[in-house]
Design a protein around this motif. Structure first.
Motif: not given
Length: 447
Positions: A136-141, A390-394, A404-408
């Motif tokens: 959720a935070a990554g999508i926000g950014l 978490a940091f890599l995801t964001i 999708s890359t962040g999630i993977s």
């Protein structure tokens, strides 16, 4: 009859309270009518058709929640998911928007099956809470970055990739004024702050920029202001340029399965988080913490996504703005029906929607991005085995322009770290599968 159908007395509410709640929810989320077509039209989709598709998808999903689940929740094409559709999937992976709609359709079908067969809870519980929050935070950014780009404040640079624009232009200034207006109204707790900010920026654009004009009646280029206002009310644009154009078979290609699961995961987490947050205030939580009607709500969400893809728009999801109507006393599906009716009424003022410039809707992405990014506060960054995935995801979502890359990377790195520190037992069988598929997606996308 209305009181009996929606069980108003049992829920401790009245018709007047539900109407007020429905109007409030509509005002707080009506900005999606302006923002969604602006984002999706960058793929080459017809903007007029997208306006109609956005309204119909919102009305359909919200009616489903109101009439079938009898809850005061509203649905519409999700912010973040529409940006992912345009910039990460269609433009990022180079697929057609028809195939993109196919990805949305298939993800909705998977979401539906997970809920119907009771697998949903296993998938949600298998993924650590910090990764769900990071998504959720990554999508926000990510959508904030897109918002600044569409505003024109952040531009491309050959050496540093991006930098601030060299000289302020009037559209950028007006967009920033709209952003400040939204922030001010948010601080003052004014309902519909985002919508009001968009309207203010559009009015300023009509005054100061010649290219932005109210539509004229057909064959009347010199029509007066009153005639132009009359021209705002008309039949909606045809939905046919995007209706039932989803290429479902192409979406089932191996190379797009990661995108399908990414859209499904984001919709699942977003919906569950929104439902939980709104259910507490709506009195839908049992003493044991379980949520009444959650399966019905999630099935409605999944069906709305499937229908939305057929209408011609990105993933439809439950909106956190429903909480504004609940705060006004909304407790039943009648509030959702009122919201849906107001969405349908917007079909007849679509010329006004088409007038809204991109730099007027860009601030909405920034404001919504702030609300999504605040999830980062709940992540324990003192624990490095939690912090790194978490940091890599964001951070990789905006840097790679791909949700999708962040999630993977987040899922794959979590499994690898748990194995490295000897906490293999902490990895559930479902998470093993997700982690391996994520690693495979990373490898395949770079070969």
């Amino acid at each position: 009859m209305i009181r009996r159908f929606f069980k108003l007395e049992e829920l401790g509410t009245t018709v007047s309270k539900e109407i007020l709640a429905g109007v409030t929810t509509f005002l707080t989320m009506a900005y999606i009518i302006f923002v969604n077509p602006n984002i999706l039209s960058a793929t080459g989709m017809d903007k007029g058709a997208l306006i109609t598709a956005t309204i119909l998808a919102s009305a359909f999903g919200t009616l489903l929640a109101g009439l079938w689940a009898n809850v005061p929740f509203a649905m519409a094409p999700g912010m973040g998911l529409n940006a992912a559709f345009t910039y990460a999937l269609v433009m990022g992976k180079g697929v057609s928007w028809q195939t993109g709609l196919g990805v949305v359709f298939v993800s909705g079908v998977f979401f539906f099956l997970l809920t119907v067969f009771g697998v949903r809870s296993k998938v949600v519980n298998a993924i650590p809470i910090h990764l769900r929050l990071a998504i959720a935070a990554g999508i926000g950014l990510f959508i904030t970055f897109i918002g600044f780009q569409k505003l024109g404040l952040v531009v491309a640079h050959p050496a540093t990739l991006v930098h601030m624009l060299d000289k302020f232009t009037l559209p950028v200034v007006l967009g920033l004024a709209g952003l400040m207006a939204m922030v001010f109204l948010e601080v003052k707790k004014v309902k519909g702050s985002i919508l009001l900010g968009i309207m203010l920026t559009t009015i300023l654009a009509l005054i100061f920029i010649d290219k932005v004009q109210l539509p004229s009646p057909a064959g009347a280029d010199t029509a007066g202001f009153a005639d132009r206002l009359k021209a705002l009310v008309c039949l909606p644009p045809s939905i046919m340029p995007v209706f039932c154009k989803a290429n479902i078979f192409d979406a089932l290609r191996l190379g797009l399965l990661s995108s399908v699961f990414s859209f499904m995961f984001v919709d699942l987490f977003d919906s569950v988080g929104t439902i939980v947050a709104c259910s507490y205030e709506a009195g839908l939580v049992e003493e044991d913490g379980s949520i009444k009607k959650i399966n019905k709500i999630l099935v409605a969400d999944a069906v709305a996504t499937i229908a939305g893809a057929l209408f011609g728009t990105s993933t439809t999801t439950t909106y956190i703005e429903s909480g504004s109507g609940i705060a006004q006393g909304g407790r039943s599906g009648l509030a959702s029906v009122v919201t849906a009716m107001l969405f349908l009424s917007a079909l007849f003022v679509t010329p006004l929607i088409a007038v809204v410039p991109e730099y007027a809707t860009a601030p909405a992405l920034i404001v919504v991005g702030v609300y999504m990014f605040k999830n980062v506060l709940r992540i324990d960054f003192h624990n490095f085995e939690v912090a790194l995935p978490a940091f890599l995801t964001i951070i990789l979502m905006p840097l790679t322009y791909s949700i999708s890359t962040g999630i993977s990377f987040g899922f794959a790195s979590y499994v690898m770290i748990m194995v490295a520190v000897g906490k293999i037992r902490n990895i559930s069988p479902v998470m093993w599968i997700i982690g391996i598929l994520s690693a495979l997606d990373i490898v395949l996308s770079t070969t």
